[in-house]
Design a protein around this motif. Structure first.
Motif, PDB file in Angstrom:
ATOM      1  N   THR A 102      -2.455 -22.584 -12.172  1.00 59.63           N
ATOM      2  CA  THR A 102      -2.238 -22.472 -10.728  1.00 59.63           C
ATOM      3  C   THR A 102      -2.775 -21.166 -10.156  1.00 59.63           C
ATOM      4  O   THR A 102      -2.588 -20.880  -8.979  1.00 59.63           O
ATOM      5  CB  THR A 102      -0.728 -22.547 -10.407  1.00 59.63           C
ATOM      6  N   SER A 103      -3.436 -20.348 -10.991  1.00 56.49           N
ATOM      7  CA  SER A 103      -3.867 -19.026 -10.525  1.00 56.49           C
ATOM      8  C   SER A 103      -4.884 -19.095  -9.394  1.00 56.49           C
ATOM      9  O   SER A 103      -4.982 -18.178  -8.585  1.00 56.49           O
ATOM     10  CB  SER A 103      -4.458 -18.225 -11.695  1.00 56.49           C
ATOM     11  N   GLY A 104      -5.656 -20.198  -9.339  1.00 52.75           N
ATOM     12  CA  GLY A 104      -6.663 -20.303  -8.299  1.00 52.75           C
ATOM     13  C   GLY A 104      -6.267 -21.211  -7.152  1.00 52.75           C
ATOM     14  O   GLY A 104      -7.109 -21.532  -6.304  1.00 52.75           O
ATOM     15  N   THR A 105      -5.014 -21.648  -7.105  1.00 53.86           N
ATOM     16  CA  THR A 105      -4.580 -22.517  -6.021  1.00 53.86           C
ATOM     17  C   THR A 105      -4.588 -21.759  -4.701  1.00 53.86           C
ATOM     18  O   THR A 105      -4.438 -20.525  -4.677  1.00 53.86           O
ATOM     19  CB  THR A 105      -3.170 -23.055  -6.283  1.00 53.86           C
ATOM     20  N   PRO A 106      -4.756 -22.469  -3.589  1.00 47.01           N
ATOM     21  CA  PRO A 106      -4.810 -21.784  -2.289  1.00 47.01           C
ATOM     22  C   PRO A 106      -3.568 -20.947  -1.999  1.00 47.01           C
ATOM     23  O   PRO A 106      -3.676 -19.853  -1.430  1.00 47.01           O
ATOM     24  CB  PRO A 106      -4.945 -22.955  -1.298  1.00 47.01           C
ATOM     25  N   GLN A 107      -2.381 -21.432  -2.392  1.00 47.71           N
ATOM     26  CA  GLN A 107      -1.153 -20.690  -2.093  1.00 47.71           C
ATOM     27  C   GLN A 107      -1.105 -19.362  -2.847  1.00 47.71           C
ATOM     28  O   GLN A 107      -0.757 -18.325  -2.283  1.00 47.71           O
ATOM     29  CB  GLN A 107       0.070 -21.539  -2.444  1.00 47.71           C
ATOM     30  N   VAL A 108      -1.439 -19.399  -4.145  1.00 45.37           N
ATOM     31  CA  VAL A 108      -1.427 -18.168  -4.945  1.00 45.37           C
ATOM     32  C   VAL A 108      -2.503 -17.217  -4.458  1.00 45.37           C
ATOM     33  O   VAL A 108      -2.282 -16.004  -4.320  1.00 45.37           O
ATOM     34  CB  VAL A 108      -1.617 -18.500  -6.436  1.00 45.37           C
ATOM     35  N   ARG A 109      -3.682 -17.735  -4.185  1.00 44.42           N
ATOM     36  CA  ARG A 109      -4.785 -16.895  -3.729  1.00 44.42           C
ATOM     37  C   ARG A 109      -4.472 -16.286  -2.364  1.00 44.42           C
ATOM     38  O   ARG A 109      -4.827 -15.128  -2.100  1.00 44.42           O
ATOM     39  CB  ARG A 109      -6.056 -17.744  -3.631  1.00 44.42           C
ATOM     40  N   ALA A 110      -3.784 -17.037  -1.513  1.00 44.07           N
ATOM     41  CA  ALA A 110      -3.427 -16.527  -0.189  1.00 44.07           C
ATOM     42  C   ALA A 110      -2.502 -15.325  -0.302  1.00 44.07           C
ATOM     43  O   ALA A 110      -2.639 -14.339   0.435  1.00 44.07           O
ATOM     44  CB  ALA A 110      -2.780 -17.621   0.650  1.00 44.07           C
ATOM     45  N   VAL A 111      -1.538 -15.367  -1.234  1.00 41.22           N
ATOM     46  CA  VAL A 111      -0.637 -14.224  -1.431  1.00 41.22           C
ATOM     47  C   VAL A 111      -1.405 -13.031  -1.968  1.00 41.22           C
ATOM     48  O   VAL A 111      -1.212 -11.898  -1.516  1.00 41.22           O
ATOM     49  CB  VAL A 111       0.512 -14.610  -2.376  1.00 41.22           C
ATOM     50  N   ALA A 112      -2.289 -13.260  -2.937  1.00 41.99           N
ATOM     51  CA  ALA A 112      -3.077 -12.159  -3.495  1.00 41.99           C
ATOM     52  C   ALA A 112      -3.945 -11.496  -2.426  1.00 41.99           C
ATOM     53  O   ALA A 112      -3.999 -10.256  -2.322  1.00 41.99           O
ATOM     54  CB  ALA A 112      -3.944 -12.670  -4.642  1.00 41.99           C
ATOM     55  N   ASP A 113      -4.630 -12.295  -1.609  1.00 42.69           N
ATOM     56  CA  ASP A 113      -5.472 -11.743  -0.545  1.00 42.69           C
ATOM     57  C   ASP A 113      -4.640 -10.996   0.490  1.00 42.69           C
ATOM     58  O   ASP A 113      -5.039  -9.929   0.981  1.00 42.69           O
ATOM     59  CB  ASP A 113      -6.266 -12.863   0.136  1.00 42.69           C
ATOM     60  N   ALA A 114      -3.476 -11.550   0.820  1.00 43.11           N
ATOM     61  CA  ALA A 114      -2.620 -10.914   1.818  1.00 43.11           C
ATOM     62  C   ALA A 114      -2.106  -9.569   1.318  1.00 43.11           C
ATOM     63  O   ALA A 114      -1.997  -8.605   2.087  1.00 43.11           O
ATOM     64  CB  ALA A 114      -1.455 -11.831   2.171  1.00 43.11           C
ATOM     65  N   LEU A 115      -1.785  -9.470   0.024  1.00 44.99           N
ATOM     66  CA  LEU A 115      -1.342  -8.198  -0.552  1.00 44.99           C
ATOM     67  C   LEU A 115      -2.440  -7.142  -0.452  1.00 44.99           C
ATOM     68  O   LEU A 115      -2.180  -5.978  -0.108  1.00 44.99           O
ATOM     69  CB  LEU A 115      -0.936  -8.394  -2.010  1.00 44.99           C
ATOM     70  N   GLU A 116      -3.659  -7.522  -0.763  1.00 41.19           N
ATOM     71  CA  GLU A 116      -4.780  -6.580  -0.678  1.00 41.19           C
ATOM     72  C   GLU A 116      -5.009  -6.122   0.758  1.00 41.19           C
ATOM     73  O   GLU A 116      -5.212  -4.927   1.023  1.00 41.19           O
ATOM     74  CB  GLU A 116      -6.051  -7.215  -1.237  1.00 41.19           C
ATOM     75  N   ASN A 117      -4.972  -7.056   1.696  1.00 41.94           N
ATOM     76  CA  ASN A 117      -5.185  -6.704   3.100  1.00 41.94           C
ATOM     77  C   ASN A 117      -4.052  -5.847   3.650  1.00 41.94           C
ATOM     78  O   ASN A 117      -4.266  -4.979   4.497  1.00 41.94           O
ATOM     79  CB  ASN A 117      -5.323  -7.976   3.943  1.00 41.94           C
ATOM     80  N   ASP A 118      -2.855  -6.092   3.155  1.00 43.85           N
ATOM     81  CA  ASP A 118      -1.673  -5.414   3.671  1.00 43.85           C
ATOM     82  C   ASP A 118      -1.503  -4.006   3.102  1.00 43.85           C
ATOM     83  O   ASP A 118      -1.195  -3.060   3.835  1.00 43.85           O
ATOM     84  CB  ASP A 118      -0.435  -6.247   3.334  1.00 43.85           C
ATOM     85  N   LEU A 119      -1.734  -3.853   1.792  1.00 44.50           N
ATOM     86  CA  LEU A 119      -1.438  -2.595   1.112  1.00 44.50           C
ATOM     87  C   LEU A 119      -2.672  -1.880   0.589  1.00 44.50           C
ATOM     88  O   LEU A 119      -2.571  -0.732   0.128  1.00 44.50           O
ATOM     89  CB  LEU A 119      -0.482  -2.855  -0.065  1.00 44.50           C
ATOM     90  N   GLY A 120      -3.836  -2.522   0.658  1.00 43.11           N
ATOM     91  CA  GLY A 120      -5.036  -1.905   0.106  1.00 43.11           C
ATOM     92  C   GLY A 120      -5.092  -2.098  -1.398  1.00 43.11           C
ATOM     93  O   GLY A 120      -4.223  -2.727  -2.006  1.00 43.11           O
ATOM     94  N   GLY A 121      -6.127  -1.542  -2.029  1.00 40.30           N
ATOM     95  CA  GLY A 121      -6.262  -1.660  -3.466  1.00 40.30           C
ATOM     96  C   GLY A 121      -6.749  -3.027  -3.886  1.00 40.30           C
ATOM     97  O   GLY A 121      -7.289  -3.803  -3.094  1.00 40.30           O
ATOM     98  N   SER A 122      -6.563  -3.334  -5.156  1.00 45.88           N
ATOM     99  CA  SER A 122      -7.005  -4.614  -5.701  1.00 45.88           C
ATOM    100  C   SER A 122      -5.869  -5.271  -6.472  1.00 45.88           C
ATOM    101  O   SER A 122      -5.024  -4.597  -7.063  1.00 45.88           O
ATOM    102  CB  SER A 122      -8.214  -4.419  -6.625  1.00 45.88           C
ATOM    103  N   VAL A 123      -5.870  -6.599  -6.501  1.00 40.19           N
ATOM    104  CA  VAL A 123      -4.801  -7.369  -7.116  1.00 40.19           C
ATOM    105  C   VAL A 123      -5.335  -8.158  -8.313  1.00 40.19           C
ATOM    106  O   VAL A 123      -6.385  -8.800  -8.223  1.00 40.19           O
ATOM    107  CB  VAL A 123      -4.162  -8.350  -6.116  1.00 40.19           C
ATOM    108  N   GLU A 124      -4.601  -8.093  -9.410  1.00 41.91           N
ATOM    109  CA  GLU A 124      -4.825  -8.975 -10.542  1.00 41.91           C
ATOM    110  C   GLU A 124      -3.706 -10.015 -10.554  1.00 41.91           C
ATOM    111  O   GLU A 124      -2.540  -9.666 -10.362  1.00 41.91           O
ATOM    112  CB  GLU A 124      -4.822  -8.205 -11.863  1.00 41.91           C
ATOM    113  N   VAL A 125      -4.071 -11.260 -10.800  1.00 43.14           N
ATOM    114  CA  VAL A 125      -3.082 -12.336 -10.841  1.00 43.14           C
ATOM    115  C   VAL A 125      -2.981 -12.859 -12.271  1.00 43.14           C
ATOM    116  O   VAL A 125      -3.981 -13.244 -12.873  1.00 43.14           O
ATOM    117  CB  VAL A 125      -3.467 -13.495  -9.896  1.00 43.14           C
ATOM    118  N   HIS A 126      -1.756 -12.844 -12.803  1.00 47.04           N
ATOM    119  CA  HIS A 126      -1.502 -13.367 -14.143  1.00 47.04           C
ATOM    120  C   HIS A 126      -0.604 -14.602 -14.013  1.00 47.04           C
ATOM    121  O   HIS A 126       0.452 -14.538 -13.400  1.00 47.04           O
ATOM    122  CB  HIS A 126      -0.804 -12.320 -15.011  1.00 47.04           C
TER     123      HIS A 126
END
Length: 238
Positions: free
Chosen positions: A208-232
């Motif tokens: 499920t790592s590439g599902t739209p819902q998971v990816r949306a949270v990862a992108d939102a975290l990067e936009n909100d806090l900066g930096g880069s996100v790894e998803v496990h």
């Protein structure tokens, strides 16, 4: 595998996570040394329908250790256990460890157990020290007939950002993700599921790592806090 043996398996898993604890430093630092979150839903003859949802936000100091554990079991005919954790951890000091564990087991007829563990670890700054993370899932069926176990562990690790805290909008996305994944995991079992021998290895759940819902949270975290996100992501189904 008898219920007593299943309990020992879970205990070994928990002890394995505990072994990763990094000792706290002598010097004082902002934040706590530990952040533990546990959801446990154990369905039995006394309480055949059990659910437990837990959420927490913590700030770790140097040498701190965060642990999020979601466990569910079903040990009687027709039982259902469902557990869910959502843990958000912030640290600026680095040299911390974070474990995210989801475990589910069943030993019964016509029952199911599902567990979901979601953890977000935010390491502020680019020179904040080391971060050791683990993300694990375990699902076991023992002497079952038409039963199903589902375990899913999802971990977001953000580093190098400059933001202090995620916004309400991003937190809402995270909570919605937990609700959706939780509903998917606790859905009725497939009709063709049958007894699984104790020695049979748990199967990997769909990625499920590439599902739209998971990816949306990862992108939102990067936009909100900066930096880069790894998803496990690790999923298991019995």
């Amino acid at each position: 595998m008898a219920p007593r043996m299943l309990t020992k398996v879970l205990a070994a898993l928990t002890l394995g996570a505990a072994a990763l604890t990094i000792p706290a430093q002598d010097t004082a630092s902002a934040g706590s040394a530990r952040a533990d979150l546990l959801a446990s839903a154990n369905a039995s003859d006394v309480a055949p329908q059990q659910s437990d949802h837990q959420a927490d936000t913590a700030r770790l100091g140097r040498g701190g250790h965060a642990r999020s554990t979601s466990t569910a079991s079903a040990l009687c005919p027709g039982c259902q256990g469902e557990a869910r954790t959502v843990q958000v951890v912030y640290t600026e000091r680095g040299d911390v460890a974070a474990d995210n564990v989801a475990a589910a087991w069943a030993s019964c007829a016509g029952c199911r157990a599902s567990s979901l563990a979601i953890q977000v670890v935010v390491l502020k700054g680019r020179r904040a020290g080391t971060l050791v993370v683990t993300n694990r899932a375990l699902a076991v069926n023992a002497a079952c007939e038409v039963c199903e176990t589902q375990a899913l562990a999802v971990q977001f690790v953000l580093s190098g950002g400059s933001g202090e805290r995620m916004s309400g909008r991003v937190r809402a996305l995270l909570d919605n993700l937990a609700a959706q994944l939780g509903e998917d995991l606790s859905a009725p079992p497939q009709k063709d599921r049958r007894s699984v021998a104790p020695q049979t290895a748990p199967q990997k759940a769909p990625d499920t790592s590439g599902t739209p819902q998971v990816r949306a949270v990862a992108d939102a975290l990067e936009n909100d806090l900066g930096g880069s996100v790894e998803v496990h992501v690790e999923g298991r189904q019995g």
